[in-house]
Design an enzyme around this catalytic site. Structure first.
Site, mmCIF file in Angstrom:
data_model
loop_
_atom_site.group_PDB
_atom_site.id
_atom_site.type_symbol
_atom_site.label_atom_id
_atom_site.label_comp_id
_atom_site.label_asym_id
_atom_site.label_seq_id
_atom_site.Cartn_x
_atom_site.Cartn_y
_atom_site.Cartn_z
ATOM 1 N N ASP A 16 1.216 -1.076 -0.340
ATOM 2 C CA ASP A 16 0.586 0.581 -0.395
ATOM 3 C C ASP A 16 1.113 1.308 -0.197
ATOM 4 O O ASP A 16 2.212 1.734 0.302
ATOM 5 C CB ASP A 16 -0.754 0.319 1.259
ATOM 6 N N ARG A 29 -0.917 8.759 -9.898
ATOM 7 C CA ARG A 29 -0.811 7.951 -9.210
ATOM 8 C C ARG A 29 -0.142 6.413 -10.376
ATOM 9 O O ARG A 29 0.502 5.827 -9.461
ATOM 10 C CB ARG A 29 -2.390 7.225 -8.871
ATOM 11 N N GLU A 63 -12.548 -4.507 -4.540
ATOM 12 C CA GLU A 63 -12.698 -3.560 -4.044
ATOM 13 C C GLU A 63 -11.540 -1.993 -5.112
ATOM 14 O O GLU A 63 -12.734 -0.973 -5.393
ATOM 15 C CB GLU A 63 -12.300 -2.890 -2.707
ATOM 16 N N ASN A 64 -10.797 -2.642 -4.921
ATOM 17 C CA ASN A 64 -9.990 -1.995 -6.438
ATOM 18 C C ASN A 64 -11.223 -1.250 -7.683
ATOM 19 O O ASN A 64 -10.796 -0.150 -8.426
ATOM 20 C CB ASN A 64 -8.618 -2.023 -6.464
ATOM 21 N N ARG A 183 2.222 -4.210 6.026
ATOM 22 C CA ARG A 183 1.170 -3.714 5.294
ATOM 23 C C ARG A 183 2.212 -2.057 5.558
ATOM 24 O O ARG A 183 1.885 -1.454 6.593
ATOM 25 C CB ARG A 183 -0.119 -3.394 6.140
ATOM 26 N N ARG A 189 -5.213 -1.479 8.249
ATOM 27 C CA ARG A 189 -6.143 -2.634 8.476
ATOM 28 C C ARG A 189 -5.896 -3.833 7.616
ATOM 29 O O ARG A 189 -4.586 -3.384 6.802
ATOM 30 C CB ARG A 189 -7.004 -1.662 7.798
ATOM 31 N N ILE A 190 -6.469 -3.918 7.494
ATOM 32 C CA ILE A 190 -6.307 -5.683 6.496
ATOM 33 C C ILE A 190 -7.047 -5.476 5.164
ATOM 34 O O ILE A 190 -6.211 -6.653 4.060
ATOM 35 C CB ILE A 190 -7.464 -7.320 6.996
HETATM 36 C C1 IPE Z 1 -5.609 -3.064 -0.366
HETATM 37 O O1 IPE Z 1 -4.827 -1.699 -0.306
HETATM 38 C C2 IPE Z 1 -5.469 -3.404 -1.523
HETATM 39 C C3 IPE Z 1 -4.466 -3.952 -2.185
HETATM 40 C C4 IPE Z 1 -3.248 -3.305 -1.450
HETATM 41 C C5 IPE Z 1 -3.751 -4.173 -3.404
HETATM 42 P P1 IPE Z 1 -5.908 -0.247 -0.272
HETATM 43 O O2 IPE Z 1 -5.715 0.668 -1.040
HETATM 44 O O3 IPE Z 1 -7.168 -0.354 -1.864
HETATM 45 O O4 IPE Z 1 -7.183 -0.468 0.454
HETATM 46 P P2 IPE Z 1 -8.302 0.700 1.588
HETATM 47 O O5 IPE Z 1 -8.728 1.031 0.403
HETATM 48 O O6 IPE Z 1 -7.393 1.624 2.094
HETATM 49 O O7 IPE Z 1 -8.442 -0.308 2.549
HETATM 50 C C1 IPE Z 2 -1.860 0.683 -3.081
HETATM 51 O O1 IPE Z 2 -1.282 1.566 -3.088
HETATM 52 C C2 IPE Z 2 -2.009 -0.506 -5.305
HETATM 53 C C3 IPE Z 2 -2.888 -0.560 -5.017
HETATM 54 C C4 IPE Z 2 -4.645 -0.749 -3.973
HETATM 55 C C5 IPE Z 2 -3.096 -1.372 -6.214
HETATM 56 P P1 IPE Z 2 -2.976 3.045 -3.569
HETATM 57 O O2 IPE Z 2 -2.709 2.845 -4.853
HETATM 58 O O3 IPE Z 2 -3.946 2.118 -2.822
HETATM 59 O O4 IPE Z 2 -1.718 3.826 -2.938
HETATM 60 P P2 IPE Z 2 -2.111 5.092 -1.393
HETATM 61 O O5 IPE Z 2 -2.940 3.823 -1.036
HETATM 62 O O6 IPE Z 2 -3.521 5.410 -2.234
HETATM 63 O O7 IPE Z 2 -1.369 5.388 -1.776
HETATM 64 MG MG MG Z 3 -4.085 2.392 -0.834
#
Ligand code: IPE
Ligand code: IPE
Ligand code: MG
Length: 235
Positions: A16, A29, A63-64, A183, A189-190
């Site tokens: 993350d 991003r 959820e992504n 993480r 969080r998970i």
């Molecule tokens: C969790 O990260 C998923 C991955 C790292 C692929 P997110 O950035 O999507 O999680 P939330 O939304 O902050 O919980």
């Molecule tokens: C994790 O990084 C990668 C994926 C979830 C694919 P993020 O894209 O969630 O990065 P932040 O949390 O917005 O910084």
């Molecule tokens: Mg993130």
């Protein structure tokens, strides 16, 4: 690393902070995701060379898909490129690459990339690299129930004989439990990552953003893991 260190057998990494890494630098991003993918390559080499046998990474959650389609498409393009470009490296390193996740809603080129990488590395034994893509821990459990139900209906076994060990075999991949979950980015969080496999995992939440989570940071994580006293319900 010191040789006396106790290595976890299975490490999970919730990668993350890519977006924040880019934002801090005034970049898009997508460039954060690219930096994350480059970092992963170096990190994996280091981790498997230490002798760790299983690494699971969270690359894309179910959820992504709620993100902007432009970002989702960029990530899918990145996965396809990464799987194609890195195939030789995984083979050279002797790593078996497997995927966990739902195939529903994934583009054909992503599915092809997944199948081809799994196929090219299926007999390799140095370590197992599990990529969680279009993955959700709850969905994995639901999908496992569906497969289990079918086998019970077919008479493979009796419902009264179902144990947690049997349920484990119905997950997307038959993997040992996670020992250690990292993480990055400070979020504690998970987010639906490997719920079934992490029931007794130790958790570690470093502040560092994933593209900056390098070998030194991994050593720090291992030091922390070695301070933990795992009790598994005992004393
Ligand atoms: C969790 O990260 C998923 C991955 C790292 C692929 P997110 O950035 O999507 O999680 P939330 O939304 O902050 O919980
Ligand atoms: C994790 O990084 C990668 C994926 C979830 C694919 P993020 O894209 O969630 O990065 P932040 O949390 O917005 O910084
Ligand atoms: Mg993130």
């Amino acid at each position: 690393m010191n040789n006396e260190i106790n290595l976890p057998n299975h490490v999970g990494i919730i990668m993350d902070g890519n977006g924040r890494w880019a934002k801090k630098r005034g970049l898009k991003r997508s460039l954060g995701h690219k930096a994350g993918a480059d970092n992963l390559e170096k990190l994996l080499k280091y981790i498997f060379n230490l002798g760790i046998k299983y690494v699971s990474v969270y690359a894309f959650s179910t959820e992504n898909f709620n993100r902007d389609p432009e970002e989702v498409n960029y990530l899918m393009d990145l996965f396809v490129k990464y799987f194609t470009k890195k195939k030789k490296i995984f083979v050279k390193e002797g790593l078996k690459v497997i995927f966990s996740g739902s195939r529903n809603n994934l583009r054909d080129d992503v599915l092809k990339g997944i199948d081809s990488l799994e196929d090219a590395t299926k007999d390799l034994k140095k370590g197992t690299f599990n990529i969680c893509l279009n993955y959700g821990g709850r969905l994995e459990i639901v999908d496992a129930f569906k497969k289990l139900y079918k086998d019970i209906e077919l008479g493979c076994f009796d419902i009264d004989h179902v144990t947690p060990e049997i349920v484990s075999h119905y997950m997307y991949q038959d993997l040992p439990d996670l020992d250690f979950v990292i993480r990055t980015s400070g979020e504690q969080r998970i987010s639906n990552f490997m719920l079934w496999q992490s029931s007794y995992a130790e958790y570690y939440f470093p502040q560092v953003l994933f593209p900056d989570f390098d070998e030194k940071e991994f050593d720090k994580a291992l030091e922390e893991y070695n301070k933990r006293h795992r009790r598994f319900g005992g004393v």
